[in-house]
Scaffold this motif. Sequence first.
Motif, PDB file in Angstrom:
ATOM      1  N   THR A  67      18.398   6.161  -2.319  1.00  0.00           N
ATOM      2  CA  THR A  67      18.756   7.552  -2.052  1.00  0.00           C
ATOM      3  C   THR A  67      17.891   8.527  -2.838  1.00  0.00           C
ATOM      4  OG1 THR A  67      20.439   7.578  -3.789  1.00  0.00           O
ATOM      5  CG2 THR A  67      21.159   6.929  -1.569  1.00  0.00           C
TER       6      THR A  67
ATOM      7  N   ASN B 119      20.517   3.931  -6.117  1.00  0.00           N
ATOM      8  CA  ASN B 119      19.817   5.133  -6.570  1.00  0.00           C
ATOM      9  C   ASN B 119      18.375   5.160  -6.081  1.00  0.00           C
ATOM     10  OD1 ASN B 119      21.970   6.414  -7.862  1.00  0.00           O
ATOM     11  ND2 ASN B 119      21.641   5.250  -9.734  1.00  0.00           N
TER      12      ASN B 119
ATOM     13  N   LYS C  92      19.612  11.045  -5.280  1.00  0.00           N
ATOM     14  CA  LYS C  92      20.353  12.200  -4.758  1.00  0.00           C
ATOM     15  C   LYS C  92      21.857  12.081  -5.013  1.00  0.00           C
ATOM     16  CE  LYS C  92      20.960  14.845  -0.499  1.00  0.00           C
ATOM     17  NZ  LYS C  92      20.602  14.939   0.919  1.00  0.00           N
ATOM     18  N   TYR C  93      22.378  10.869  -4.973  1.00  0.00           N
ATOM     19  CA  TYR C  93      23.819  10.644  -5.140  1.00  0.00           C
ATOM     20  C   TYR C  93      24.120   9.880  -6.421  1.00  0.00           C
ATOM     21  CZ  TYR C  93      23.669  11.965  -0.264  1.00  0.00           C
ATOM     22  OH  TYR C  93      23.444  12.649   0.903  1.00  0.00           O
ATOM     23  N   GLU C  94      23.307  10.079  -7.441  1.00  0.00           N
ATOM     24  CA  GLU C  94      23.425   9.304  -8.671  1.00  0.00           C
ATOM     25  C   GLU C  94      24.811   9.434  -9.312  1.00  0.00           C
ATOM     26  OE1 GLU C  94      21.074   8.660 -12.893  1.00  0.00           O
ATOM     27  OE2 GLU C  94      20.256  10.017 -11.396  1.00  0.00           O
TER      28      GLU C  94
ATOM     29  N   GLN D 239      27.672  10.154  -7.871  1.00  0.00           N
ATOM     30  CA  GLN D 239      28.670   9.493  -7.042  1.00  0.00           C
ATOM     31  C   GLN D 239      28.561   7.971  -7.159  1.00  0.00           C
ATOM     32  OE1 GLN D 239      26.784  12.043  -6.068  1.00  0.00           O
ATOM     33  NE2 GLN D 239      27.883  13.433  -4.723  1.00  0.00           N
TER      34      GLN D 239
END
Length: 64
Positions: free
Chosen positions: A32, A29, A35-37, A39
């Motif tokens: 990124t 996390n 942004k893709y938390e 997922q």
Amino acid sequence: MGILDRFRHNRTAQDKAKQASDTAEKKANEKTGGKYESQVDDAQQRAEGALGMDRDRPDRPGQP
């Protein structure tokens, strides 16, 4: 008894694996920017579920 069966019955190993899983989720996390938390969280839950480490299972002592 297979290696996964031994893992499922070893509380110490599960605690270490949970700690590693949480650290990996946090790092992913951070890298990124969150942004893709969702997922990353889904992947973590699936991996833990495959190892029998479901956090939401009611038969786990110490879990709400």
